[in-house]
Design a protein around this motif. Structure first.
Motif, PDB file in Angstrom:
ATOM      1  N   THR A  86      -0.763  -1.874  -7.540  1.00 26.29           N
ATOM      2  CA  THR A  86       0.604  -2.114  -7.970  1.00 26.29           C
ATOM      3  C   THR A  86       1.258  -3.170  -7.085  1.00 26.29           C
ATOM      4  O   THR A  86       0.776  -3.472  -5.980  1.00 26.29           O
ATOM      5  N   ASP A  87       2.359  -3.717  -7.548  1.00 24.50           N
ATOM      6  CA  ASP A  87       3.108  -4.688  -6.749  1.00 24.50           C
ATOM      7  C   ASP A  87       3.611  -4.050  -5.462  1.00 24.50           C
ATOM      8  O   ASP A  87       3.713  -4.713  -4.422  1.00 24.50           O
ATOM      9  N   LYS A  88       3.921  -2.758  -5.518  1.00 26.59           N
ATOM     10  CA  LYS A  88       4.414  -2.080  -4.319  1.00 26.59           C
ATOM     11  C   LYS A  88       3.313  -1.963  -3.273  1.00 26.59           C
ATOM     12  O   LYS A  88       3.575  -2.081  -2.070  1.00 26.59           O
ATOM     13  N   ASP A  89       2.063  -1.721  -3.707  1.00 27.27           N
ATOM     14  CA  ASP A  89       0.934  -1.713  -2.779  1.00 27.27           C
ATOM     15  C   ASP A  89       0.879  -3.032  -2.017  1.00 27.27           C
ATOM     16  O   ASP A  89       0.737  -3.066  -0.789  1.00 27.27           O
ATOM     17  N   VAL A  90       0.957  -4.110  -2.760  1.00 28.35           N
ATOM     18  CA  VAL A  90       0.815  -5.451  -2.198  1.00 28.35           C
ATOM     19  C   VAL A  90       2.023  -5.818  -1.341  1.00 28.35           C
ATOM     20  O   VAL A  90       1.879  -6.376  -0.242  1.00 28.35           O
ATOM     21  N   ASP A  91       3.212  -5.490  -1.826  1.00 28.24           N
ATOM     22  CA  ASP A  91       4.432  -5.844  -1.109  1.00 28.24           C
ATOM     23  C   ASP A  91       4.480  -5.182   0.265  1.00 28.24           C
ATOM     24  O   ASP A  91       4.916  -5.792   1.257  1.00 28.24           O
ATOM     25  N   SER A  92       4.003  -3.947   0.355  1.00 27.25           N
ATOM     26  CA  SER A  92       4.000  -3.243   1.633  1.00 27.25           C
ATOM     27  C   SER A  92       3.086  -3.939   2.632  1.00 27.25           C
ATOM     28  O   SER A  92       3.403  -4.024   3.829  1.00 27.25           O
ATOM     29  N   ILE A  93       1.953  -4.426   2.159  1.00 26.56           N
ATOM     30  CA  ILE A  93       1.018  -5.133   3.050  1.00 26.56           C
ATOM     31  C   ILE A  93       1.663  -6.393   3.619  1.00 26.56           C
ATOM     32  O   ILE A  93       1.555  -6.690   4.816  1.00 26.56           O
ATOM     33  N   ILE A  94       2.343  -7.133   2.784  1.00 29.66           N
ATOM     34  CA  ILE A  94       3.011  -8.356   3.242  1.00 29.66           C
ATOM     35  C   ILE A  94       4.092  -8.006   4.264  1.00 29.66           C
ATOM     36  O   ILE A  94       4.217  -8.663   5.314  1.00 29.66           O
ATOM     37  N   LYS A  95       4.864  -6.958   3.996  1.00 28.66           N
ATOM     38  CA  LYS A  95       5.942  -6.573   4.906  1.00 28.66           C
ATOM     39  C   LYS A  95       5.403  -6.070   6.252  1.00 28.66           C
ATOM     40  O   LYS A  95       5.998  -6.351   7.306  1.00 28.66           O
ATOM     41  N   THR A  96       4.301  -5.336   6.247  1.00 33.18           N
ATOM     42  CA  THR A  96       3.762  -4.856   7.519  1.00 33.18           C
ATOM     43  C   THR A  96       3.184  -6.012   8.342  1.00 33.18           C
ATOM     44  O   THR A  96       3.279  -6.002   9.571  1.00 33.18           O
TER      45      THR A  96
END
Length: 542
Positions: A435-445
């Motif tokens: 999901t986009d949320k999976d990916v977005d969290s990786i970028i934010k971390t």
């Protein structure tokens, strides 16, 4: 074949979970009669009916079945790397980041912890300690010079197992148990009907070779056949839920693995010789390695998924690294018969990424680094393959203090990621994606780690792609299917899950699941070790 014995326990599957469960149970109850049923057998053909009857709907995100599991005594440990990692407190908390979709709790975590020491003995991975601050030799050390703890810690560790091939390590031990019978080459098919107390007394098994059926009788059954096959068996036997209002809606759903890969380099400012880029060794010779992780409070406050980072090599396939040893290893993995002997397919893929490029430049790297380009791999080969406590992996020193940064991230549990039977009930269909949320969290971390390093003067991250391309790249490089989590998840009630906190299938009194499929959340951790601890707990419970 005739099985007149009414066994006390029938264990379906002989991977690490099934083996640990069996050995622990029989240590406590040596007089009990136990049956282990395993699909694989000695001399089995390369292809098998289980893997051939799995359909992956989005193969770009999920490895093919033959790259995810193994059949035979020891199960998937035949190609397991040996990484032993503990789950974290955050994994047991309800939180918005996973839509409050956490159906276990911290009490369960605390209930498993007393069984961790026994699990470390089965895995032979050293002391049951997963924080360097609690190990005197390393308590005052850091991953790099000037590293300062804050929102990020560098003291969490992974341990490495020595018996990564459980069949070879424990096969003789199991054979010597007088009250244990092991049936190789049999598939668990159909459970008998429930009695008025919710008990099942029989299981039909089918010979893999001649397709003939036999019946097994037992007081308790433990399904330890791996995430895919444990789920398939329950999907095929929905009559086990006849005492409930309906089949649990969570069955087969909330399938999770991990997103992992590399999108950036980490560059430290301090002395390169003070960077812990590779493995540390305990006094007992076991290997351990640092992982950088965010603290629970930060993840909760910022609505982020649990993510771990560690230092890694650049991509082997890219000759720009100019490292002769890496070029040698890459070229070796392009030779099919050597690659098959040296590493499992999923690991080979992480090295080659399916690419065959820059051969001449790799050869040039070999020549420039001669003789080191051959001496270093020879030393690694000796440590990795020719001694008992094998080197778990390969990490090379960087004189510039610049390393690739590897991430492994939790995946959001969503019902759309699922396993289900085909309309004819003869095939297991897997729908799996990110999901986009999976990916977005990786970028934010990544951004949070970069900011922490810069603010403390320790270093920085250097991205390999434009910021607007990071999401697309993460989806392209992430591919799992080896860590099979969530499809028979733990929950207090059948409205929310499939098994209870003691891993007993809701609606039954004597059928249990011992698989990482019972974990409701994936966390950042590889699931095998924590599953081993759960197996010890289940053996003591039964």
């Amino acid at each position: 074949m005739t099985l007149d014995t009414n066994f006390d326990l029938c264990v379906i599957g002989s991977g690490p979970a099934g083996m640990i469960m069996t050995m622990e149970y029989m240590e406590k109850h040596p007089e009990s009669r136990v049956l282990m049923v395993e699909f694989g057998f000695t001399g089995q053909p390369k292809q098998n009916s289980l893997d051939d009857s799995i359909d992956i709907k989005v193969p770009g995100n999920h490895h093919e079945p033959y790259n995810c599991t193994n059949k035979g005594l020891g199960g998937t440990s035949l190609t397991w790397g040996g990484r032993c990692v503990m789950y974290d407190e955050i994994d047991f908390l309800k939180r918005p980041s996973i839509n409050n979709n956490c159906t276990w709790d911290l009490d369960f975590f605390e209930e498993v912890k007393p069984f961790v020491p026994k699990a470390t003995k089965f895995f032979e991975c050293g002391d049951p300690v997963f924080d360097l601050k609690k190990i005197p030799k390393f308590e005052d050390t850091h991953i790099a010079e000037d590293f300062t703890e804050g929102i990020v810690t560098d003291s969490r560790i992974e341990r490495w197992s020595m018996p990564t091939r459980f069949g070879k390590r424990y096969g003789e031990t199991l054979e010597q148990l007088p009250n244990l019978k092991i049936l190789l080459g049999y598939e668990a098919r159909d459970f008998g009907n429930l009695d008025e107390n919710g008990k099942v007394s029989s299981l039909k098994i089918r010979s893999v070779e001649n397709k003939g059926y036999d019946e097994v009788k037992a007081k308790n059954f433990v399904i330890a056949a791996g995430g895919q096959e444990s789920t398939r068996l329950l999907l095929r036997n929905t009559h086990l839920f006849d005492r409930l209002k309906r089949v649990p809606q969570a069955l087969g759903k909330f399938y999770q693995c991990h997103l992992f890969g590399k999108i950036a380099s980490i560059i430290f400012n301090g002395d390169p010789k003070k960077t812990d880029f590779g493995f540390l060794r305990n006094a007992d010779g076991t290997y351990i390695r640092r992982r950088m992780q965010f603290k629970t409070s930060y993840l909760k406050k910022n609505d982020l998924l649990n993510t771990a980072f560690w230092l890694d090599n650049p991509f082997y396939y890219d000759p720009k690294h100019k490292n002769g040893s890496m070029s040698f290893m890459y070229l070796t993995m392009l030779i099919p018969f050597l690659a098959k002997k040296l590493a499992p397919p999923a690991i080979t893929h992480t090295i080659t990424k399916g690419k065959k490029i820059g051969i001449q430049k790799h050869l040039l790297n070999l020549a420039k680094d001669f003789p080191g380009s051959f001496i270093t791999p020879a030393r690694i080969f000796y440590k990795r393959y020719l001694i008992a406590r094998k080197l778990p992996g390969i990490f090379l020193f960087s004189p510039t203090n610049k390393y690739a940064l590897y991430f492994q991230s939790e995946q959001l549990p969503i019902a759309e990621n699922r396993m289900e039977l085909s309309p004819e009930n003869d095939r297991l269909v897997i729908n799996y994606g990110f999901t986009d949320k999976d990916v977005d969290s990786i970028i934010k971390t990544h951004k949070a780690l970069d900011k922490h390093l810069r603010d403390t003067g320790c270093g920085k991250l250097e991205y390999w792609h434009k910021e607007e391309d990071l999401g697309k790249v993460i989806k392209q490089i992430s591919k799992d299917g080896v860590h099979q989590i969530g499809t028979t998840r733990i929950a207090e009630s059948p409205e929310d899950g499939v098994v209870d906190r003691n891993l007993r299938v809701h609606g039954t009194d004597n059928v249990y699941v011992c698989s990482s499929s019972v974990f409701p959340t994936s966390g950042q951790a590889n699931p095998t070790f924590f599953l081993g601890a759960c197996a010890v707990r289940l053996a003591n419970h039964i």
